[in-house]
Design a protein around this motif. Structure first.
Motif, PDB file in Angstrom:
ATOM      1  N   ALA A 129       0.831  -1.205   0.000  1.00 22.19           N
ATOM      2  CA  ALA A 129       0.000   0.000   0.000  1.00 22.19           C
ATOM      3  C   ALA A 129       0.863   1.251   0.000  1.00 22.19           C
ATOM      4  O   ALA A 129       0.539   2.245  -0.671  1.00 22.19           O
ATOM      5  N   SER A 130       1.973   1.225   0.720  1.00 22.31           N
ATOM      6  CA  SER A 130       2.864   2.381   0.764  1.00 22.31           C
ATOM      7  C   SER A 130       3.452   2.673  -0.616  1.00 22.31           C
ATOM      8  O   SER A 130       3.481   3.824  -1.069  1.00 22.31           O
ATOM      9  N   ALA A 131       3.915   1.615  -1.302  1.00 19.47           N
ATOM     10  CA  ALA A 131       4.472   1.795  -2.637  1.00 19.47           C
ATOM     11  C   ALA A 131       3.397   2.287  -3.613  1.00 19.47           C
ATOM     12  O   ALA A 131       3.672   3.150  -4.461  1.00 19.47           O
ATOM     13  N   THR A 132       2.190   1.762  -3.482  1.00 20.25           N
ATOM     14  CA  THR A 132       1.093   2.194  -4.354  1.00 20.25           C
ATOM     15  C   THR A 132       0.823   3.686  -4.177  1.00 20.25           C
ATOM     16  O   THR A 132       0.661   4.433  -5.157  1.00 20.25           O
ATOM     17  N   LEU A 133       0.788   4.134  -2.922  1.00 16.46           N
ATOM     18  CA  LEU A 133       0.540   5.550  -2.676  1.00 16.46           C
ATOM     19  C   LEU A 133       1.736   6.409  -3.080  1.00 16.46           C
ATOM     20  O   LEU A 133       1.573   7.589  -3.395  1.00 16.46           O
ATOM     21  N   GLY A 134       2.929   5.816  -3.077  1.00 16.02           N
ATOM     22  CA  GLY A 134       4.071   6.538  -3.613  1.00 16.02           C
ATOM     23  C   GLY A 134       3.893   6.842  -5.086  1.00 16.02           C
ATOM     24  O   GLY A 134       4.177   7.952  -5.553  1.00 16.02           O
ATOM     25  N   VAL A 135       3.386   5.850  -5.823  1.00 16.25           N
ATOM     26  CA  VAL A 135       3.120   6.059  -7.249  1.00 16.25           C
ATOM     27  C   VAL A 135       1.997   7.079  -7.432  1.00 16.25           C
ATOM     28  O   VAL A 135       2.077   7.966  -8.297  1.00 16.25           O
ATOM     29  N   VAL A 136       0.949   6.975  -6.615  1.00 11.62           N
ATOM     30  CA  VAL A 136      -0.159   7.930  -6.695  1.00 11.62           C
ATOM     31  C   VAL A 136       0.343   9.348  -6.447  1.00 11.62           C
ATOM     32  O   VAL A 136      -0.068  10.296  -7.137  1.00 11.62           O
ATOM     33  N   SER A 137       1.231   9.518  -5.477  1.00 10.89           N
ATOM     34  CA  SER A 137       1.788  10.836  -5.189  1.00 10.89           C
ATOM     35  C   SER A 137       2.486  11.417  -6.411  1.00 10.89           C
ATOM     36  O   SER A 137       2.419  12.622  -6.677  1.00 10.89           O
ATOM     37  N   ALA A 138       3.174  10.542  -7.151  1.00  9.65           N
ATOM     38  CA  ALA A 138       3.977  11.000  -8.281  1.00  9.65           C
ATOM     39  C   ALA A 138       3.156  11.265  -9.537  1.00  9.65           C
ATOM     40  O   ALA A 138       3.454  12.201 -10.287  1.00  9.65           O
ATOM     41  N   VAL A 139       2.129  10.452  -9.786  1.00 11.99           N
ATOM     42  CA  VAL A 139       1.418  10.545 -11.069  1.00 11.99           C
ATOM     43  C   VAL A 139      -0.033  10.993 -10.930  1.00 11.99           C
ATOM     44  O   VAL A 139      -0.681  11.288 -11.941  1.00 11.99           O
ATOM     45  N   GLY A 140      -0.538  11.053  -9.699  1.00 12.12           N
ATOM     46  CA  GLY A 140      -1.959  11.362  -9.518  1.00 12.12           C
ATOM     47  C   GLY A 140      -2.366  12.715 -10.049  1.00 12.12           C
ATOM     48  O   GLY A 140      -3.443  12.878 -10.637  1.00 12.12           O
ATOM     49  N   GLY A 141      -1.508  13.714  -9.863  1.00 14.63           N
ATOM     50  CA  GLY A 141      -1.847  15.045 -10.359  1.00 14.63           C
ATOM     51  C   GLY A 141      -1.995  15.084 -11.865  1.00 14.63           C
ATOM     52  O   GLY A 141      -2.882  15.759 -12.401  1.00 14.63           O
ATOM     53  N   GLY A 142      -1.122  14.348 -12.568  1.00 14.12           N
ATOM     54  CA  GLY A 142      -1.216  14.309 -14.022  1.00 14.12           C
ATOM     55  C   GLY A 142      -2.491  13.647 -14.504  1.00 14.12           C
ATOM     56  O   GLY A 142      -3.082  14.054 -15.505  1.00 14.12           O
ATOM     57  N   VAL A 143      -2.937  12.619 -13.782  1.00 13.94           N
ATOM     58  CA  VAL A 143      -4.193  11.951 -14.146  1.00 13.94           C
ATOM     59  C   VAL A 143      -5.363  12.911 -13.960  1.00 13.94           C
ATOM     60  O   VAL A 143      -6.236  13.034 -14.838  1.00 13.94           O
ATOM     61  N   ALA A 167       8.168   5.323 -11.783  1.00 10.47           N
ATOM     62  CA  ALA A 167       7.716   5.640 -10.429  1.00 10.47           C
ATOM     63  C   ALA A 167       7.436   4.366  -9.638  1.00 10.47           C
ATOM     64  O   ALA A 167       7.727   4.286  -8.432  1.00 10.47           O
ATOM     65  N   MET A 168       6.882   3.353 -10.298  1.00 10.18           N
ATOM     66  CA  MET A 168       6.631   2.068  -9.631  1.00 10.18           C
ATOM     67  C   MET A 168       7.938   1.424  -9.181  1.00 10.18           C
ATOM     68  O   MET A 168       8.028   0.876  -8.076  1.00 10.18           O
ATOM     69  N   VAL A 169       8.955   1.509 -10.026  1.00  8.74           N
ATOM     70  CA  VAL A 169      10.251   0.918  -9.671  1.00  8.74           C
ATOM     71  C   VAL A 169      10.849   1.643  -8.466  1.00  8.74           C
ATOM     72  O   VAL A 169      11.327   1.016  -7.514  1.00  8.74           O
ATOM     73  N   GLY A 170      10.815   2.977  -8.500  1.00  7.16           N
ATOM     74  CA  GLY A 170      11.356   3.740  -7.382  1.00  7.16           C
ATOM     75  C   GLY A 170      10.622   3.460  -6.083  1.00  7.16           C
ATOM     76  O   GLY A 170      11.250   3.268  -5.026  1.00  7.16           O
ATOM     77  N   ALA A 171       9.290   3.416  -6.142  1.00  8.40           N
ATOM     78  CA  ALA A 171       8.501   3.133  -4.940  1.00  8.40           C
ATOM     79  C   ALA A 171       8.771   1.715  -4.437  1.00  8.40           C
ATOM     80  O   ALA A 171       8.840   1.474  -3.223  1.00  8.40           O
ATOM     81  N   ALA A 172       8.943   0.764  -5.355  1.00  7.72           N
ATOM     82  CA  ALA A 172       9.228  -0.615  -4.956  1.00  7.72           C
ATOM     83  C   ALA A 172      10.587  -0.721  -4.265  1.00  7.72           C
ATOM     84  O   ALA A 172      10.742  -1.471  -3.295  1.00  7.72           O
TER      85      ALA A 172
END
Length: 226
Positions: A129-143, A167-172
């Motif tokens: 969940a933490s990694a998922t929200l890391g990706v959301v933090s990075a790309v959510g605004g663009g979506v 972003a997924m790789v970095g969060a992972a």
């Protein structure tokens, strides 16, 4: 109930400066899209704010960090306004340096996927969940930006260079560091750097995500419909 402390990659003042730089560049992309869509100044501000702050707001609402940082730190809220004002008056010049803006955007992508993951983990979410929200933090605004502008989100389009995958790789990487109790500022910086480099390579070599296996070509599909 007090909020749990969030690990920082850098000194808090430096971290905030980097956050604001990332927000500024994300907001620039939102304001530029508003110009291309022929929106008025209010539309430019809305897209700039949504792009710069949207991912962080979604993350904070999900983890219960309320009110979100975007509403408690005036600098976070004003930075997209500055970006929108710059684009309003100088959009032809900004368009000419789009490549440079994209490079800084890649740096912001790396920073936000790491800080988003660390903040979610500080609020006791599990590693996935933490990694998922890391990706959301990075790309959510663009979506949010693309949806408001009535466009298919860029990260869902096969013809756009990889964006969410770095972003997924970095969060992972950050999640794995937490798993092995090895997260440090240096480790977080490496994860951000990996994301940054992957995004630059995707831009340089046109890396795209694979489409469905044995997908028929568009020409064949059109011929069959006719």
């Amino acid at each position: 109930m007090t909020s749990p402390p969030t690990p920082h990659l850098f000194d808090p003042e430096i971290q905030q400066a980097l956050d604001l730089a990332g927000i500024f560049v994300f907001a620039i992309s939102g304001a530029l899209l508003a110009v291309r869509k022929n929106l008025d100044v209010f539309g430019m501000v809305v897209l700039a704010e949504a792009t710069g702050l949207g991912g962080g707001v979604i993350r904070d609402l999900i983890i219960g960090a309320v009110p979100p940082a975007a509403f408690t730190n005036l600098g976070y809220f004003l930075t997209p306004l500055l970006a929108a004002g710059l684009v309003f008056f100088l959009h032809p010049q900004v368009e000419r340096i789009t490549r440079a803006v994209m490079v800084v955007d890649a740096a912001g992508l790396g920073l936000f996927c790491v800080t988003g993951t660390t903040k979610a983990h500080a609020y006791h979410l599990d590693l996935t969940a933490s990694a998922t929200l890391g990706v959301v933090s990075a790309v959510g605004g663009g979506v949010i930006r693309d949806v408001l502008a009535q466009e298919v989100p860029s990260l869902l389009r096969w013809d756009r260079d990889l964006y969410a995958v770095p972003a997924m790789v970095g969060a992972a990487i950050v999640a794995l560091l937490f798993h092995f109790h090895a997260f440090t500022g240096v480790g977080g910086g490496i994860a951000a750097l990996v994301t940054f480099v992957m995004r630059l390579l995707a831009m340089r070599y046109g890396w795209h995500g694979p489409r469905a296996w044995r997908r028929r070509s568009a020409r064949a599909e059109v011929a069959q419909e006719i």
